[in-house]
Design an enzyme around this catalytic site. Structure first.
Site, mmCIF file in Angstrom:
data_model
loop_
_atom_site.group_PDB
_atom_site.id
_atom_site.type_symbol
_atom_site.label_atom_id
_atom_site.label_comp_id
_atom_site.label_asym_id
_atom_site.label_seq_id
_atom_site.Cartn_x
_atom_site.Cartn_y
_atom_site.Cartn_z
ATOM 1 N N ASP A 34 -6.573 23.361 -8.007
ATOM 2 C CA ASP A 34 -6.889 22.307 -8.959
ATOM 3 C C ASP A 34 -6.322 22.769 -10.305
ATOM 4 O O ASP A 34 -6.857 23.665 -10.940
ATOM 5 C CB ASP A 34 -8.413 22.124 -9.011
ATOM 6 C CG ASP A 34 -8.849 21.007 -9.957
ATOM 7 O OD1 ASP A 34 -8.072 20.653 -10.865
ATOM 8 O OD2 ASP A 34 -9.974 20.507 -9.800
ATOM 9 N N TYR B 49 -15.071 22.365 -9.538
ATOM 10 C CA TYR B 49 -15.652 21.123 -10.081
ATOM 11 C C TYR B 49 -16.707 20.622 -9.085
ATOM 12 O O TYR B 49 -16.428 20.477 -7.887
ATOM 13 C CB TYR B 49 -14.486 20.137 -10.235
ATOM 14 C CG TYR B 49 -14.813 18.760 -10.708
ATOM 15 C CD1 TYR B 49 -15.268 18.531 -12.004
ATOM 16 C CD2 TYR B 49 -14.611 17.664 -9.876
ATOM 17 C CE1 TYR B 49 -15.534 17.244 -12.442
ATOM 18 C CE2 TYR B 49 -14.867 16.371 -10.311
ATOM 19 C CZ TYR B 49 -15.329 16.172 -11.591
ATOM 20 O OH TYR B 49 -15.582 14.895 -12.024
ATOM 21 N N LYS C 1 -7.171 13.147 -16.767
ATOM 22 C CA LYS C 1 -7.336 13.984 -17.949
ATOM 23 C C LYS C 1 -6.036 13.958 -18.772
ATOM 24 O O LYS C 1 -5.680 12.936 -19.297
ATOM 25 C CB LYS C 1 -7.749 15.392 -17.514
ATOM 26 C CG LYS C 1 -8.892 15.399 -16.468
ATOM 27 C CD LYS C 1 -10.208 14.900 -17.015
ATOM 28 C CE LYS C 1 -11.256 14.589 -15.954
ATOM 29 N NZ LYS C 1 -11.479 15.568 -14.919
ATOM 30 N N ARG D 199 0.823 -1.219 0.000
ATOM 31 C CA ARG D 199 0.000 0.000 0.000
ATOM 32 C C ARG D 199 0.850 1.259 0.000
ATOM 33 O O ARG D 199 0.439 2.304 -0.478
ATOM 34 C CB ARG D 199 -0.924 -0.004 1.230
ATOM 35 C CG ARG D 199 -2.003 1.080 1.150
ATOM 36 C CD ARG D 199 -2.966 1.021 2.333
ATOM 37 N NE ARG D 199 -2.293 1.294 3.569
ATOM 38 C CZ ARG D 199 -2.320 0.535 4.654
ATOM 39 N NH1 ARG D 199 -3.025 -0.565 4.678
ATOM 40 N NH2 ARG D 199 -1.641 0.864 5.731
HETATM 41 C C1 LIG Z 1 -12.308 15.413 -13.647
HETATM 42 C C2 LIG Z 1 -11.922 16.503 -12.723
HETATM 43 C C3 LIG Z 1 -11.672 16.253 -11.373
HETATM 44 C C4 LIG Z 1 -11.881 14.905 -10.746
HETATM 45 O O1 LIG Z 1 -11.093 13.923 -11.309
HETATM 46 P P1 LIG Z 1 -11.497 12.378 -11.293
HETATM 47 O O2 LIG Z 1 -10.255 11.699 -11.702
HETATM 48 O O3 LIG Z 1 -12.630 12.230 -12.270
HETATM 49 O O4 LIG Z 1 -11.926 12.052 -9.904
HETATM 50 C C5 LIG Z 1 -11.264 17.310 -10.582
HETATM 51 N N1 LIG Z 1 -11.119 18.549 -11.086
HETATM 52 C C6 LIG Z 1 -11.359 18.813 -12.376
HETATM 53 C C7 LIG Z 1 -11.166 20.196 -12.869
HETATM 54 C C8 LIG Z 1 -11.764 17.809 -13.237
HETATM 55 O O5 LIG Z 1 -12.022 18.086 -14.513
#
Ligand SMILES: *Cc1c(COP(=O)(O)O)cnc(C)c1O
Length: 397
Positions: free
Chosen positions: A186, A114, A211, A61
């Protein structure tokens, strides 16, 4: 290939860094990429070794050579002091927030965050006694007027990933740091390549690696990078929460990162071309893309960012819903779906008003988010053009 130390890597140009960081062929029989270690138990030769934890790795882990290689690569991109790996972008955000907040603290959260991050704040943080206030994303240095004696952290995102407000991160960081307040960001849209968040004053920077870092729509993953100030609290919280990632996903993410630079350049080139073209279309009222001079955040974007990626939104002139459906339902290259950052193009109608509490979002027409993928840009334009013709025909009916 020679052996590079962390210091050597920090001095390399960014594309070379993406190629070199986290690679140790000398430890892998010369293989270019690291092996994928699957494992929970790690064996120690003697009880003395167990007691002294002489192995580099003690339990699955807590990491493996595969996850270490990935951490090294992400750390080299971010330029921070430590990186932790999480099974989704959302869990990376929750881990980062939990690492710096406690009962009685106050959190300032951008109103354009988000949506599932808002839900985490409202459902979980408030249950553990954290006060959350949403603020106008374009507040800039006036963020200071929202500080309370117990304000502990400010969460930012620039640009926001539906409505594309560009935040003045350096101004927010300066105001926050005067009061010893932690700044989180973020940074999924720009990635550390197009926005070096730590260099702009961010203490904890988060990527939904699902992403662009992954880039192939086949992995869910999140990363958090901390500067020296937030490093030990982040590492401790990540361990305490039991956060860990699957080895195959770590491998795929590392593979995606190798090509991040060229992919982002291509996303940027096509997105700019399509955004500029959409601006000239009579059906389109506004294109929300910070790289366009018409965008209200363009000057800040130009000052602070090294590039723009492939995600932007458009506001259409008012048309009935059936015209929007005629546009989007029959696109041939753009898929309809959540997420973005993969090689493929996507379209998504959205209503951001439902995710706001501190600011109003009242667009003049229907809103659509587009992700411009790596397909031929003329093919993408033709697909959208045919869609807009369908929209016109449906609107006339
Ligand atoms: C998709 C996204 C997230 C969350 O990511 P996941 O991998 O889907 O949990 C957070 N912030 C932004 C801006 C996103 O586009």
């Amino acid at each position: 290939m020679r052996k590079f130390s962390a210091e050597d890597i920090a001095n390399l140009n960014k594309d070379t860094r993406l190629s070199v960081a986290g690679r140790h062929p000398e430890e892998a029989f010369g293989f270019v990429n690291p092996p994928v270690y699957h494992g929970s138990t790690i064996l120690f030769p003697t009880i003395q070794d167990l007691a002294c934890r002489t192995n580099r790795y003690g339990y699955g882990r807590r990491g493996s050579p595969t996850t270490t290689a990935l951490q090294e690569a992400v750390c080299a991109m971010e330029g921070g002091e430590a990186v932790v790996l999480c099974p989704s972008g959302l869990s990376a955000v929750s881990t980062a927030l939990l690492s710096c907040l406690k009962a009685g603290d106050h959190l300032l959260m951008t109103d354009a965050a988000y949506d599932p991050i808002r839900t985490f704040c409202n459902n979980v943080l408030t249950r553990y006694g954290v006060e959350v206030t949403y603020y106008d994303p374009v507040v800039g240095a006036d963020i200071a007027s929202l500080f309370r004696p117990n304000t502990r952290a400010v969460f930012t995102e620039a640009p926001s990933s539906l409505t594309f407000e560009v935040q003045d991160i350096p101004a927010i960081a300066e105001a926050a740091h005067e009061r010893d307040i932690i700044v989180l960001m973020d940074n999924t849209w720009a990635t550390p390549l197009y926005f070096p968040a730590h260099a702009h004053g961010v203490d904890l920077t988060i990527s939904s690696a699902t992403k662009y870092l992954c880039g192939h729509s086949d992995v869910l993953f999140g990363t958090v990078s901390a500067n020296a100030r937030c490093r030990s609290a982040l590492l401790r919280t990540h361990g305490d929460l039991g956060m860990c990632v699957a080895p195959d996903d770590a491998y795929l993410l590392l593979r995606g990162i190798r090509t991040l630079g060229v992919r982002l350049d291509a996303h940027q080139r096509s997105a700019l071309e399509i955004a500029q073209w959409l601006e000239t279309r009579p059906e389109v009222s506004r294109v929300l893309y910070p790289a366009l001079e018409s965008h209200p955040g363009h000057a800040l974007w130009k000052r602070d960012f090294n590039g723009a990626t492939g995600l932007f939104s458009i506001v259409l002139k008012p048309v009935p819903q059936k015209a929007v459906a005629a546009f989007l339902d029959n696109l041939s290259l753009f898929g309809l779906g959540y997420s973005w950052g993969g090689y493929e193009s996507l379209a998504l109608p959205f209503d951001a008003a439902q995710f706001r509490s501190a600011t109003a979002w009242t667009p003049e027409g229907p809103t659509i988010r587009l992700h411009i993928g790596l397909e031929d840009v003329q093919d993408l334009k033709a697909d959208l053009e045919q869609g807009l013709e369908r929209l016109n025909a449906a609107a006339r009916e």
